[in-house]
Design a protein around this motif. Sequence first.
Motif, PDB file in Angstrom:
ATOM      1  N   GLU A 174       0.916  -1.360  -0.211  1.00 43.10           N
ATOM      2  CA  GLU A 174      -0.087  -0.028  -0.063  1.00 43.10           C
ATOM      3  C   GLU A 174       0.682   1.126  -0.080  1.00 43.10           C
ATOM      4  O   GLU A 174       0.345   2.333  -0.205  1.00 43.10           O
ATOM      5  N   LEU A 175       2.131   1.190   0.265  1.00 40.32           N
ATOM      6  CA  LEU A 175       2.921   2.409   0.531  1.00 40.32           C
ATOM      7  C   LEU A 175       3.703   2.524  -1.011  1.00 40.32           C
ATOM      8  O   LEU A 175       4.170   3.557  -1.029  1.00 40.32           O
ATOM      9  N   GLY A 176       3.339   1.789  -1.899  1.00 39.41           N
ATOM     10  CA  GLY A 176       3.821   2.020  -3.274  1.00 39.41           C
ATOM     11  C   GLY A 176       5.561   1.799  -3.365  1.00 39.41           C
ATOM     12  O   GLY A 176       6.217   2.549  -3.917  1.00 39.41           O
ATOM     13  N   ASP A 177       6.043   1.156  -2.394  1.00 35.93           N
ATOM     14  CA  ASP A 177       7.381   0.802  -2.177  1.00 35.93           C
ATOM     15  C   ASP A 177       8.014  -0.284  -3.055  1.00 35.93           C
ATOM     16  O   ASP A 177       9.234  -0.623  -2.967  1.00 35.93           O
ATOM     17  N   LEU A 178       7.381  -0.695  -4.032  1.00 37.20           N
ATOM     18  CA  LEU A 178       7.846  -1.932  -4.783  1.00 37.20           C
ATOM     19  C   LEU A 178       8.328  -1.593  -5.948  1.00 37.20           C
ATOM     20  O   LEU A 178       8.529  -0.367  -6.437  1.00 37.20           O
ATOM     21  N   PRO A 179       9.589  -2.297  -6.350  1.00 36.18           N
ATOM     22  CA  PRO A 179      10.473  -1.939  -7.237  1.00 36.18           C
ATOM     23  C   PRO A 179      10.009  -1.393  -8.796  1.00 36.18           C
ATOM     24  O   PRO A 179       8.823  -2.344  -9.101  1.00 36.18           O
ATOM     25  N   ARG A 180      10.262  -0.576  -9.440  1.00 35.38           N
ATOM     26  CA  ARG A 180       9.960  -0.099 -10.648  1.00 35.38           C
ATOM     27  C   ARG A 180      11.162  -0.811 -11.570  1.00 35.38           C
ATOM     28  O   ARG A 180      12.052  -0.006 -12.118  1.00 35.38           O
ATOM     29  N   TRP A 181      10.837  -1.957 -12.004  1.00 34.92           N
ATOM     30  CA  TRP A 181      11.877  -2.580 -13.038  1.00 34.92           C
ATOM     31  C   TRP A 181      11.562  -2.595 -14.436  1.00 34.92           C
ATOM     32  O   TRP A 181      12.290  -2.171 -15.307  1.00 34.92           O
ATOM     33  N   ILE A 182      10.283  -3.457 -14.825  1.00 36.21           N
ATOM     34  CA  ILE A 182      10.208  -3.687 -16.232  1.00 36.21           C
ATOM     35  C   ILE A 182       8.657  -2.721 -16.728  1.00 36.21           C
ATOM     36  O   ILE A 182       7.933  -2.619 -15.966  1.00 36.21           O
ATOM     37  N   ASN A 183       9.097  -2.107 -17.924  1.00 37.53           N
ATOM     38  CA  ASN A 183       8.054  -1.255 -18.751  1.00 37.53           C
ATOM     39  C   ASN A 183       7.313  -2.738 -19.280  1.00 37.53           C
ATOM     40  O   ASN A 183       7.532  -3.360 -20.352  1.00 37.53           O
ATOM     41  N   GLY A 184       6.142  -2.910 -18.523  1.00 38.49           N
ATOM     42  CA  GLY A 184       5.328  -3.942 -18.892  1.00 38.49           C
ATOM     43  C   GLY A 184       4.872  -3.958 -20.607  1.00 38.49           C
ATOM     44  O   GLY A 184       4.767  -5.043 -21.300  1.00 38.49           O
ATOM     45  N   THR A 185       4.556  -2.500 -20.988  1.00 43.90           N
ATOM     46  CA  THR A 185       3.981  -2.540 -22.411  1.00 43.90           C
ATOM     47  C   THR A 185       5.101  -3.131 -23.464  1.00 43.90           C
ATOM     48  O   THR A 185       4.991  -3.665 -24.382  1.00 43.90           O
ATOM     49  N   ALA A 186       6.474  -2.299 -23.232  1.00 51.63           N
ATOM     50  CA  ALA A 186       7.417  -2.718 -23.940  1.00 51.63           C
ATOM     51  C   ALA A 186       7.821  -4.354 -23.723  1.00 51.63           C
ATOM     52  O   ALA A 186       8.238  -4.878 -24.978  1.00 51.63           O
ATOM     53  N   PHE A 187       7.720  -4.969 -22.650  1.00 48.05           N
ATOM     54  CA  PHE A 187       7.875  -6.476 -22.574  1.00 48.05           C
ATOM     55  C   PHE A 187       6.975  -7.208 -23.626  1.00 48.05           C
ATOM     56  O   PHE A 187       7.068  -8.037 -24.376  1.00 48.05           O
ATOM     57  N   GLU A 188       5.826  -6.741 -23.497  1.00 43.83           N
ATOM     58  CA  GLU A 188       4.520  -7.365 -24.334  1.00 43.83           C
ATOM     59  C   GLU A 188       4.863  -7.078 -25.770  1.00 43.83           C
ATOM     60  O   GLU A 188       4.731  -7.942 -26.684  1.00 43.83           O
ATOM     61  N   GLU A 189       5.241  -6.062 -25.957  1.00 47.97           N
ATOM     62  CA  GLU A 189       5.681  -5.681 -27.487  1.00 47.97           C
ATOM     63  C   GLU A 189       7.017  -6.763 -28.018  1.00 47.97           C
ATOM     64  O   GLU A 189       6.703  -7.381 -29.263  1.00 47.97           O
ATOM     65  N   VAL A 190       7.757  -6.973 -27.159  1.00 50.49           N
ATOM     66  CA  VAL A 190       8.950  -7.787 -27.598  1.00 50.49           C
ATOM     67  C   VAL A 190       8.491  -9.235 -27.833  1.00 50.49           C
ATOM     68  O   VAL A 190       8.992  -9.822 -28.592  1.00 50.49           O
ATOM     69  N   THR A 191       7.650  -9.692 -26.651  1.00 46.82           N
ATOM     70  CA  THR A 191       7.257 -11.122 -26.603  1.00 46.82           C
ATOM     71  C   THR A 191       6.026 -11.406 -27.487  1.00 46.82           C
ATOM     72  O   THR A 191       5.530 -12.577 -27.478  1.00 46.82           O
ATOM     73  N   GLY A 192       5.444 -10.361 -28.092  1.00 48.84           N
ATOM     74  CA  GLY A 192       4.004 -10.439 -28.781  1.00 48.84           C
ATOM     75  C   GLY A 192       2.943 -10.934 -27.820  1.00 48.84           C
ATOM     76  O   GLY A 192       2.224 -11.808 -27.705  1.00 48.84           O
ATOM     77  N   GLY A 193       3.031 -10.213 -26.784  1.00 46.94           N
ATOM     78  CA  GLY A 193       1.767 -10.167 -25.996  1.00 46.94           C
ATOM     79  C   GLY A 193       1.785 -10.745 -24.532  1.00 46.94           C
ATOM     80  O   GLY A 193       0.922 -11.109 -23.833  1.00 46.94           O
TER      81      GLY A 193
END
Length: 542
Positions: free
Chosen positions: A190-209
Amino acid sequence: MLSVVVLISTLLFLFVQVPQGAGLLLEVLRYASENVDKSLEQELRVIIEVSSLASRSSTINSADLAGLAKHVCAARCNTTFNQTMANSKDSFERFWSLTEDPGLAIATRRSVLACIILHWILQKERKFDDHAEKDLENITRWFYNVHLHSVAQRGLLEYLHISKSGGTSFSEAAALNDCSMAPGIGQVEELGDLPRWINGTAFEEVTGGIDIMWSYYSTEGRSPKVRSCRERSAYLHSLKYDYVSNEFTMHGGGTNMVETHVCPQTVNVVTLRDPDSRLISHVHYILARIQKRLGKLKASNDDDDDGEDDNGGEGFGGTVGGRGGSGEDISQSEMFRSLFCQGNITMWEQMAPTVVDNYITRSFIGERAFHTSVGSIGLHHLDVARRVLLHFDLVLDMDAGSDATDFVLRQGLGWSVNMSQIHARSSWSVYSKLNYNASECQNDGLLRELQARQGPDRQLYRFGRALAFLDFLHLVMAHKLGLQPVLDISSFRRVASAGFYSRALSESGGGGGSGSGGGRVSGGGCGLIGAIQVKKRHLHKR
Ligand SMILES: *[C@@H]1O[C@H](CO)[C@@H](O)[C@H](O)[C@H]1NC(C)=O
Ligand SMILES: *[C@@H]1O[C@H](CO)[C@@H](O)[C@H](O)[C@H]1NC(C)=O
Ligand SMILES: *[C@@H]1O[C@H](CO)[C@@H](O)[C@H](O)[C@H]1NC(C)=O
Ligand SMILES: *[C@@H]1O[C@H](CO)[C@@H](O)[C@H](O)[C@H]1NC(C)=O
Ligand SMILES: *[C@@H]1O[C@H](CO)[C@@H](O)[C@H](O)[C@H]1NC(C)=O
Ligand SMILES: *[C@@H]1O[C@H](CO)[C@@H](O)[C@H](O)[C@H]1NC(C)=O
Ligand SMILES: *[C@@H]1O[C@H](CO)[C@@H](O)[C@H](O)[C@H]1NC(C)=O
């Protein structure tokens, strides 16, 4: 000249591990300064510079700190050691009020110690009399007392978990010391302290969804509900936690990076690791997770990669939509190798922009600057990061060895730990579960190219390990004086009657056989962090 790692382990051996009679604190300092190498010496100067700059920015007290650093350092080139010590002592008396502000007290501790060592290095003949030893003793007692009381007073530890820098082991040490914390590695979603590693959109683009965990890169800031330090600590208190692990970035800086800060309500601790090995470890960790994700698609057993089996806890219970099963016909391991083991730097920059570009520095510069585009982290960011790091209560260098870490956590937080044991356990569980073989997905060229770009991280790490060295030295001297990481009620009362920490101690009163052994209270759960709760009960009983 010894490297800082060798210097620390030798000091540990000579002055902590070998039982010996009362020796001189000066011996510790002498040994340290005779063996400081040039790069550490240079960083000590940077520490002094940063602490006087840091203090120029805000409050009235801050001006005092600038004055103090200047006062102590002015003397360092052309007076005797004796004189430098006398100046420092003088300053403490004048700047006693610094104890009301933990951040200033910490910066003062570092800059004074740095000045004393530099002074010593610059002296041709190192001569001192009994006064110097006495002064050094007083300075050490003073700083150590301020540290103990201020840590217990805050009663809540925030650990900055820079991914792949020993965070899992650190949180496990906290749990073993009965800190009250969220399950797993003490992250509070809830504090929003999770790591910001991967751009999910870019990952989906690379892997085809295909989707993936840790795709929080695009979640820029923290939740507005618990964004300020006050809101965060109130929330953690409501959960009765005294430990929290933050794997995102330091606080504030949502609009202006320069406003990024540590939370004054928490005791702030960080472990640093050499940027090259950290980066390699981070890239391979992500690769292992991707391989596992793709492997599961192939097996199409609908087993969501939900992080429950999370490898010693480097992950967290994030949500993952198991959309798997697309493209059944391509071999998934072929896809893994062709997309992710070819060292395509453009792909990494798009998929994991913060991971591949000065991730350590980004962890200190706040919510907005954390997302600075690839290639744009520079000196301006480094300045902010150094200032924020300077205000951490304790800085630990993972590369200085687990014995040094064990000692700092014992003397500095009252924790009892065996890091080498904890660490062996958590890395065993990572590798045994992921079934990933790094030598089959080399990426050596990619890593070399990326390493060449981590200049700011390397500079920040050099600065941080000099701070870690000073903290270590301070704690060794406290240990040598026989000072324990426990609160002494009689001194607590003296401090309280001088007007400090009056809120927490308003109930203190009653007679107090000062100096008697009965006046000591050691930490309850979580070492010194939990000590004040115990103390309150103790005081009520009297
Ligand atoms: C010696 O220190 C004083 C300040 O304490 C300074 O004014 C003076 O210039 C210094 N002398 C030299 C030779 O550095
Ligand atoms: C060192 O300083 C003390 C005062 O702090 C003074 O009494 C003593 O004489 C000084 N010693 C030398 C050698 O200057
Ligand atoms: C050290 O501190 C003690 C008590 O705080 C004081 O009595 C003593 O004079 C101090 N010694 C020196 C050399 O400043
Ligand atoms: C994430 O990646 C997508 C696709 O490459 C891009 O359009 C978007 O701007 C990226 N998000 C952020 C926050 O950079
Ligand atoms: C590298 O990755 C980018 C972005 O995913 C892609 O456009 C490009 O074709 C890749 N290059 C090679 C040589 O595979
Ligand atoms: C820590 O654990 C290791 C491995 O079990 C052991 O060899 C070492 O003696 C322990 N150290 C301490 C201080 O207990
Ligand atoms: C990892 O891969 C290399 C190269 O294929 C191989 O020689 C090695 O035995 C593998 N290691 C394990 C633990 O499977």
